[in-house]
Design an enzyme around this catalytic site. Structure first.
Site, PDB file in Angstrom:
ATOM      1  N   LYS A 191       0.847  -1.205   0.000  1.00 34.97           N
ATOM      2  CA  LYS A 191       0.000   0.000   0.000  1.00 34.97           C
ATOM      3  C   LYS A 191       0.881   1.252   0.000  1.00 34.97           C
ATOM      4  CE  LYS A 191      -0.331  -0.390   5.026  1.00 34.97           C
ATOM      5  NZ  LYS A 191      -1.154  -0.910   6.138  1.00 34.97           N
ATOM      6  N   TYR A 202      16.862  28.705  12.091  1.00 31.48           N
ATOM      7  CA  TYR A 202      15.690  29.433  12.584  1.00 31.48           C
ATOM      8  C   TYR A 202      15.594  29.384  14.099  1.00 31.48           C
ATOM      9  CZ  TYR A 202      13.759  30.163   7.964  1.00 31.48           C
ATOM     10  OH  TYR A 202      13.560  30.587   6.685  1.00 31.48           O
ATOM     11  N   MET A 249      12.788  24.744   5.154  1.00 31.60           N
ATOM     12  CA  MET A 249      11.994  24.203   4.049  1.00 31.60           C
ATOM     13  C   MET A 249      12.868  23.487   3.016  1.00 31.60           C
ATOM     14  SD  MET A 249       9.313  26.125   1.502  1.00 31.60           S
ATOM     15  CE  MET A 249       8.295  26.765   2.819  1.00 31.60           C
TER      16      MET A 249
END
Ligand SMILES: *Cc1c(COP(=O)(O)O)cnc(C)c1O
Length: 353
Positions: free
Chosen positions: A37, A247, A295
């Site tokens: 799956k 960050y 990111m």
């Protein structure tokens, strides 16, 4: 033009070794269903089927589309592990010769008049309380419709990785007691990977093995991680004691340091929750994440690494750096990391010859 990218390399020879190793644990009567799956847990469903088809007895998927995609490439059993949710899906499933889980009364009402019962896997709730018939309801249905039929009785363990969890003994006993009341043609299936490894006497007629194939099972070193996630270093710098990286300035240098910045971030599938100190590998040496994942970038402490340059690869997991390590040290599970790698990462599939 060539441009740099992070890479996910999938090695199907490792998938095959893991399957062979796990098959050795099964009772002689047990057949091996490869659970594929969610794009084979992120390993590419079609490539995986082509490369393991000779080793397995069937496949477990969740979506009808997954079953349709592989049907042309295998004649083995394909089980829709959540069954169907409408008449339309049911006729599609019949067209593609699929096995179906039946986990509630609505599904049974769709399938009961027009299918051979030997394609049906009746799922029983033995304590997970997610899907499956309650035992009493199932017995009623059994006496009304199923007492002379061939079908497969199944359940799913909630804590199969934990050998000592009392829920396992409770669930296995409920299942065993129920299965004794069935006619002799009824087959049985309980085991996912954790159950195969921890309760090998309960592999019954079919095992449904997923994470072990891909190497995300963490309690046996013979089982190897089949995917490598790696990313090139795009910048190197030195920082002074007391300076901060990334960050929110989460990581604070306790001494002068070398920092490598690599070309992979949470938009590639590396969770933003990855902690400082998580081990990664550069040029076969262990080093550690230092600073919050961005990111598009992640920062690594390479102070103690001999020889590292821009363009060198940083591995997040691989055959030698098990995916379960990074999962465990970050309170995640390997299933989540495998299925989370995003489409912009370049996928390289090393097929068998
Ligand atoms: C996903 C799934 C499995 C496979 O479990 P692993 O822990 O990956 O081996 C087995 N059975 C069912 C019903 C599943 O949904």
């Amino acid at each position: 033009m060539t441009s740099i990218n992070s890479e996910l390399i999938i090695n199907s020879e490792i998938l095959r070794q893991n399957i062979s190793y796990i098959k050795n644990k099964l009772q002689d009567t047990s057949k091996f269903m490869a659970v594929i799956k969610s794009d084979a847990y992120g390993h590419n469903i079609l490539n995986v089927v082509k490369d393991i088809d000779d080793l397995v007895d069937g496949y477990g998927v969740v979506r009808l589309d997954e079953a349709k995609e592989i049907r042309n490439f295998t004649s083995k059993k394909i089980l829709l592990m959540q069954g169907i949710y409408s008449e339309e899906e049911h006729s599609e499933a019949a067209k593609f010769n699929l096995d179906l889980v039946v986990h509630n009364k609505d599904q049974f009402n769709i399938v009961k008049n027009n299918i051979e019962y030997q394609n049906l896997w009746f799922k029983i709730n033995t304590g997970m309380n997610r899907l499956g018939f309650e035992i009493d309801d199932f017995m009623e249905m059994y006496h009304e419709y199923l007492s002379s039929k061939k079908f497969i009785l199944m359940t799913h363990l909630a804590a199969s990785n934990d050998k000592d969890a009392t829920s396992n003994t409770d669930q296995l006993k409920l299942f065993e007691d129920l299965s004794c009341k069935m006619n002799k043609n009824v087959k049985k299936s309980v085991a996912n990977t954790g159950c195969i490894m921890n309760f090998p006497n309960h592999t019954y007629d079919w095992v449904r093995c997923g994470i072990g194939i891909y190497g995300g099972y963490f309690k046996d070193d013979e089982i190897k991680t089949a995917m490598t996630l790696r990313s090139p270093i795009v910048n190197l710098r030195t920082i002074k004691k007391g300076e901060r990286v990334g960050y929110d300035g989460r990581a604070v240098a306790k001494k002068d340091m070398h920092i490598a910045t690599v070309y992979l971030g949470y938009a590639d599938g590396l969770p933003v929750t990855i902690k400082d100190g998580t081990p990664v590998m550069i040029n076969n040496q262990i080093c550690k994440v230092f600073g919050r994942v961005s990111m598009d970038l992640t920062t690594i402490d390479v102070t103690d690494i001999i020889d590292c340059s821009e363009g060198d690869w940083c591995e997040f997991f691989s055959e030698t750096l098990p995916i379960s390590n990074i999962a465990k040290s970050n309170d995640l599970i390997s299933y989540y990391l495998m299925t989370g790698v995003k489409s912009r990462v370049k996928k390289i599939y090393k097929t068998i010859d």
